[in-house]
Each structure stands twice: as structure tokens, then as C-alpha cells.
Design an enzyme around this catalytic site. Structure first.
Site, short mmCIF file in Angstrom:
data_model
loop_
_atom_site.label_atom_id
_atom_site.label_comp_id
_atom_site.label_asym_id
_atom_site.label_seq_id
_atom_site.Cartn_x
_atom_site.Cartn_y
_atom_site.Cartn_z
N CYS A 182 0.81 -1.22 0.00
CA CYS A 182 0.00 0.00 0.00
C CYS A 182 0.85 1.27 0.00
O CYS A 182 0.32 2.37 -0.04
CB CYS A 182 -0.96 0.02 1.18
SG CYS A 182 -0.14 0.22 2.77
N CYS A 225 12.52 -7.83 15.06
CA CYS A 225 12.58 -8.83 14.01
C CYS A 225 12.15 -8.26 12.66
O CYS A 225 11.59 -7.17 12.58
CB CYS A 225 11.73 -10.04 14.36
SG CYS A 225 9.99 -9.86 13.95
#
Lengths: 525, 167
Positions: A288, A298
Site C-alpha cells: 500500500c 525482528c
């Protein structure tokens, strides 16, 4: 300013042909017989004057002398009158011959406007200083005859100087008395340090209060001022090498107009903080395209469902997280991108991203290039010192005459001028509608950028490779060295020439909204 | 040895005692510990000018001097009336008077006497300077509704006359 070193390399250049024979030059300069004359990058025949502190003092003195001759006033009065009239002798003259008493009153050169009664000096008894209120025999007064003791004058004038440059407008210490305190009083009562400050401010008034003289706005700091009779935009080439626009006081910004530059600066100051943060801390969601901040350790990113699309992707490669299985070498050994991009999997995504370009993207596109050229331009200032050393080495090791190496400076200055213009073409381009003009603009910009880069690289890399390569030292004074030098010079001179033509062309073609391009081409061809 | 500022202030005090405009007063303030007087702080009174809107009371004002006096002007501050600042466009909510001769960057001159300052402030009371507003409400009223402005001034005048100014 002297304007004599215009054609020093003209003779040399005649032996060379343009490499780019297909360069289509605008047929603007038919009257110009000698097409091969290379103008140095700066415009030489300047309609303005660059002045240092000494020149300024002379100019100021000359101006004051003219006024005092013409109006039959003292030098001191001339100084006060000119200052109050923005150093415009014509304006002063007009006002003066209309009603000189009025001008005197307005400028603090007469006691007529003084509403404070003169001290009653005819009374018997000791005189009183109205500052310390002590009885003192020797009072010092201006023409208004408000007397103060020397100690109080000293204190008053010291305070005035310590308070800043408004000291040049100091008036009589008496309440409501408008008499201006003359320079002579400062010399008489101030210590050397304060006198120096005061004199410096007196000199500065010639620039600060004068519409036709301005300080060079070089952000690095510059002591030169420029005098020019006009208000329109004009490129001022200061002796400090800074080039600036007379009308808006910004760096010279052709082909963009002053208005555009102002718009751009406002935009930059508003957006720069946001943008630099976004650039440093976020990546765009590959789906998007919303900027995403990585707030955990992470690499497994989930585009926030609240504000974004919920897409899961890898922070490192921006690939789909679903493909990050153990089969591809484990989640945190991200070597997928290369394979994928080779397979063209990202191409479509990339294209749609291009299509969905956000306004910010467009702005950043222009801004980054703007900054790149700015950086390149500033580098040339450092490189110029660098070249000085190399010129000396070439002279020492190979015996080339210093004058023959002038072309290096010319080339570098040409690069600087081109980088500056290129920098501002990105501002020009940012505000340009997708009109008919855009393709032409981009074509011209491309040409100039390409040639400028070539020339810059030539000066940075090729030059060093030929003459200062550690592994392949040219034996000093050899035929080979001479040959290589001649070839290099021919190349560099040609490229300098070609970029100059492109530069002129882009400014002529784009400058119609500022009128600057016109002027530039007139003075440089 | 007394400083330049305190000598000048002593001279000012003597000159004021000898001759001062009717209805005004200006004297050293007592020290905070009650022992002796503070030469650098004066308690002054300015009467409203006859036939002007401020007629009918004398307004208490303090003047604070620094060692830089008379190079720098004193700070002049009206005492509050029932805890509120004097209702005047050029008096800050703190009570400080905004006047060009009291501003070192404007018209302050070291030869300005305390007598001249007091007369200047008296004149300012009747003739506000709309170009440098210091308090919002009186400024707005002065420029939009003169009748209401004068009514509010009158109200404060009678409050002061009844001893509402806490000096």
C-alpha cells in the site's frame, strides 16, 4: 572590477574541433564572428561593482564629498543627511532644494524642533550638568547648547556604542532634543575599541541603509559588498566565488524565478524535518506504499491494519513474508530478493508503485537531485584548492607552463556554474506543469547534466589516472607525457566549451519568465 | 563611595523636594526589613489631570532603578486596584507603564528627570497611545467603545479615591 582576462585560452582552442558535432546550437549569435572564443564561466562585463571595505570607505567618502559640495554643508552634516536619505544623493538634493530647513529639522541638524528649553546660561553661578546634576564649570554642548560634563558625555556615548549599531543615530542626551551627536564626539570621548566599533558601523550604514548596495549573502560569510542600480534579478558574481541573485538575495537560481525559489525554500523548511525522519526510519509497505516505522527487532513486518493494509513482508528485502519459508534458507537469512528480482516478480509491484507515486515521492525526487547538485557544486570549491597542488606538480615534474594549465580552473568553474544551474533546474522542474514545455526542459536538462557529469568525472578521475597513477608513473618530461597532456587538454577544453553552450542554451530557452536568460546570453556570447 | 546612580538619585530627590508639580509625590521606599530606605526604589504618586477622565484620585506608582541609571531608564509600575491592573491601554497587566521615554531603545535620554517622567505618565493617562497597546481589554474598548471605556475608567477612579490601591 577588472574584466580583462576574457580571452586567455581563445588561441589554444582554435586547434580543436568539437567532439559533439551533432550538438544543435541555437542560432542566437549570428553576429558573433568568432564562434570558437571560449568565454570563461563567469560573466565578465558586469554592470555592477564588487567592493571590499576599502572600496566602500572610498565610495562613501566620495558620496559625502559630493553632497557637501553640492549642498554646501560640512562633511559631518553630509554624512547625516545622506544616511537619512538612504545614500541617494538625488533624493536628498530634491528634498534639500525644496526646503532645506525642513530637511535639517527632520535629520537632527537644527535646534528648531527642540522643545527642551536651553539651559539658562546667563544666570550667575555655576553651571549644572543635567546628567550627574553636579555643578561643573566646563560643560560640553552641541549646537543646542544643552551642556553636560565630559564624564557624563563619556558615559552616555559608551552606553550608546555598547548598545549596538544604532549608536550612529545618537542624539543629544537632553529630553526631547533631536540634535545628532557628530562623529567627532565619539572620537573625543570613546576609547579606541569603541571608536573602532563606531567607525565600522558608520561604514556599514553605507550598505545597510542604501538600496543600491548589498552585502554578499554567502552563507559561509563574506566581506564584499555589491553596488548595482536596479531592482530586477541579476546574477552577482562575488569575488568570494559565491554567485547570488540581486533581487532576492538567495544563491543565483536561474532558470527558476525568485518567486519559485521562495516557494521552494518555504516548502523545504516545512518538510525537511519530516522527510529526513521518514527517510531515516521508515520503509514503504510494498503493497500500500504507506511509510512504515520498524518498532520491533525482528524483520517480520505487518503493515498496521488500522492505518494500512495488513500486508506481511520482510523488512530487509520487502518481499512477501509468505515466501520466507525454511525452504529459502530460513526466515532471517534473506537472500530472496536477488532471485525474485531476477525473475521479474518485483517488476509489477515496482511499476504499480511508480504509478502510485505520492506527492512526497515527487518532491523527494526533485529535492534529492537538488541537494546532489548542491553538494557537487560545493565540492568544486574544495577541488579548486586540490587542483592548485596538482598544477604545481605538473609544472614541477613535467615542465608545463602554469598558464597552459589555466584550462583546468576554467573547466572546474564551468562545472560549478553548471551544477548551480542544474540544482535550480530541479526547482524549476518541480513547479513546471506537465505542459508542452516539459519535454523540452527535460531534454535540455538531460543534456546539460550528462555533459557536466562527463566533465566533472574527467577532472576528478581521468586526470588523476593519467598523471597521478601510482602504478603507472609517467616519466617526467617525456614525449608520452606531453602527448597525453595535449590530448587531455583538448578533451577538457572541448567539454568545457560544450557544457558552456548547453548552459547558455538552457538558460536562453527557459529564462523567458524571468528575463534572466536573455541577459545571460547577451553578456556571455 | 556612593555610586554614580545613587548620587544622581540623591540629586533628583533633592531637586524634587525643592520644587515639584502640584499633587505629585516621589520618595524613597522603605527597605523591606523596615530599617532605613532604599534609594533605588521610589514610591510615587501621580494625580489625574483636572478635567481629564482620571481626575479625582492620585495613582500610586513605584519606580525601580538599577546601577545603570541614568544610562538606562527606571521601571515604572502602577499599583494594582483591587488586584487588577490600571484600566489603561498602555499599562501592562503587571502594572508596568509602556511609554517611549521609558524605553532605552526608543526615547530614553540620561538627562530625563524624574519630574519629567512623572509628568509624561500623567499625560499618557489622558492620552493613550493606540500604537502600542499593552493590555487587551482597555485597548479594545478604547478603540471600539469610548463611552464604555470612560465608564470603566471612572469606576476605577472612584475605587482608587476610596483607597483601593494597595501600595
Amino acid at each position: 572590477m577588472d574584466g580583462s582576462d576574457g580571452g586567455s585560452i581563445a588561441g589554444d582552442s582554435e586547434e580543436f574541433e568539437y567532439e559533439d558535432q551533432d550538438v544543435e546550437l541555437k542560432s542566437g549569435g549570428e553576429e558573433d564572428e568568432d564562434q570558437m572564443v571560449i568565454e570563461p564561466p563567469e560573466v565578465r562585463k558586469a554592470p555592477y561593482t564588487i567592493m571590499n571595505a576599502g572600496d566602500l570607505a572610498n565610495r562613501q567618502n566620495k558620496c559625502i564629498s559630493e553632497a557637501s559640495d553640492l549642498l554646501q554643508v560640512t562633511h559631518e552634516e553630509g554624512f547625516v543627511l545622506l544616511r537619512q536619505h538612504g545614500w541617494d544623493l538625488l533624493r536628498l538634493q530634491e528634498a534639500w532644494f525644496d526646503n532645506d530647513q525642513k530637511v535639517r529639522n527632520r535629520c537632527g541638524l537644527s535646534t528648531a524642533k527642540c522643545t527642551s528649553p536651553a539651559p539658562s546660561s546667563n544666570l550667575a553661578g555655576p553651571k549644572v550638568c543635567s546628567i550627574c546634576m553636579s555643578a561643573i564649570d566646563d560643560l560640553v554642548a552641541l549646537d543646542c547648547s544643552h551642556g553636560f560634563c565630559e564624564e557624563c558625555w563619556r558615559g552616555y556615548l559608551h552606553t550608546q556604542v555598547d548598545d549596538g549599531k544604532s549608536a550612529v543615530q545618537t542624539r543629544c542626551p537632553q529630553h526631547k532634543c533631536p540634535m545628532v551627536v557628530p562623529t567627532a564626539f565619539f572620537s573625543r570621548f570613546c576609547d579606541v575599541e569603541r571608536q573602532k566599533k563606531y567607525q565600522d558601523w558608520c561604514l556599514r550604514t553605507y550598505v545597510d541603509e542604501n538600496a543600491s548596495v548589498k552585502w554578499c549573502p554567502n552563507p559561509v560569510g563574506c566581506q564584499f559588498a555589491c553596488e548595482y542600480q536596479g531592482v530586477e534579478s541579476l546574477e552577482i558574481h562575488c569575488q568570494c566565488t559565491f554567485v547570488w541573485c540581486w533581487a532576492c538575495g538567495e544563491e543565483a537560481h536561474m532558470p527558476a524565478s525568485c518567486k519559485t525559489v521562495n516557494q521552494w525554500n518555504v516548502k523545504n523548511s516545512a518538510e525537511s524535518e519530516n522527510i529526513s525522519w521518514i527517510r531515516a526510519h521508515t520503509k514503504k509497505c510494498p503493497k500500500c506504499h504507506k511509510p512504515i516505522e520498524k518498532n520491533q527487532g525482528c524483520n517480520h513486518m505487518v503493515c498496521s491494519k488500522a492505518g494500512g493494509c495488513g500486508h506481511e513482508f520482510c523488512w530487509l528485502c520487502l518481499g512477501d513474508w509468505a515466501s520466507h519459508g525454511t525452504s529459502t534458507g530460513g526466515y532471517y537469512q534473506c537472500n530472496i530478493y536477488d532471485k525474485q528480482s531476477k525473475q521479474g516478480k518485483h517488476a509489477e509491484e515496482e511499476r504499480s508503485r511508480q504509478e502510485a507515486k505520492h506527492a512526497l515521492d515527487i518532491y523527494m525526487f526533485y529535492f534529492e537531485r537538488f541537494m546532489d547538485h548542491d553538494k557537487g557544486m560545493k565540492l568544486t570549491v574544495i577541488q579548486e584548492q586540490d587542483i592548485e597542488g596538482k598544477v604545481q606538480r605538473l609544472h614541477d615534474e613535467h615542465g608545463f607552463a602554469i598558464i597552459e594549465l589555466q584550462f583546468l580552473y576554467d573547466a572546474l568553474r564551468q562545472v560549478r556554474a553548471c551544477r548551480r544551474v542544474l540544482k535550480w533546474t530541479y526547482v524549476y522542474g518541480y513547479y513546471l506543469d506537465d505542459s508542452n514545455e516539459k519535454p523540452l526542459f527535460e531534454y535540455l536538462q538531460k543534456n546539460l547534466e550528462e555533459k557536466t557529469d562527463c566533465l566533472h568525472e574527467m577532472l576528478e578521475k581521468d586526470f588523476d589516472k593519467i598523471f597521478f597513477d601510482q602504478d603507472n608513473q609517467l616519466s617526467s618530461g617525456s614525449e608520452e607525457a606531453h602527448q597525453k597532456f595535449m590530448t587531455f587538454r583538448s578533451h577538457a577544453t572541448n567539454f568545457t566549451n560544450v557544457t558552456q553552450k548547453f548552459l547558455t542554451q538552457i538558460l536562453t530557452d527557459l529564462g523567458s519568465d524571468t528575463g534572466l536568460g536573455q541577459r545571460f546570453s547577451q553578456s556571455s556570447t | 563611595m556612593a555610586s554614580f546612580a545613587s548620587k544622581r538619585l540623591a540629586q533628583e530627590r533633592a531637586a524634587f523636594k525643592k520644587d515639584h508639580p502640584f499633587g505629585f509625590y516621589a520618595k524613597y521606599a522603605p527597605n523591606e526589613d523596615g530599617k532605613g530606605q532604599n534609594v533605588f526604589k521610589w514610591n510615587c504618586g501621580i494625580p489625574g489631570r483636572a478635567k481629564g477622565p482620571w481626575e479625582g484620585a492620585t495613582y500610586a506608582l513605584t519606580m525601580e532603578f538599577t546601577e545603570d541609571y541614568p544610562s538606562k531608564p527606571p521601571k515604572c509600575k502602577f499599583a494594582h486596584v483591587h488586584g487588577k491592573p490600571l484600566f489603561h491601554p498602555n499599562v501592562y497587566p503587571s502594572g508596568t507603564v509602556c511609554l517611549s521615554i521609558l524605553n532605552e531603545d526608543e526615547d530614553w535620554k540620561p538627562a530625563i528627570t524624574i519630574r519629567q517622567i512623572l509628568l509624561g505618565i500623567q499625560d499618557l493617562l489622558d492620552n493613550p497611545n493606540a500604537a502600542s497597546p499593552a493590555q487587551e481589554e482597555p485597548y479594545r474598548m478604547f478603540s471600539t467603545d469610548k463611552t464604555e471605556y470612560l465608564r470603566r475608567v471612572k469606576k476605577q477612579v472612584s475605587e482608587v479615591a476610596l483607597g483601593a490601591q494597595n501600595v
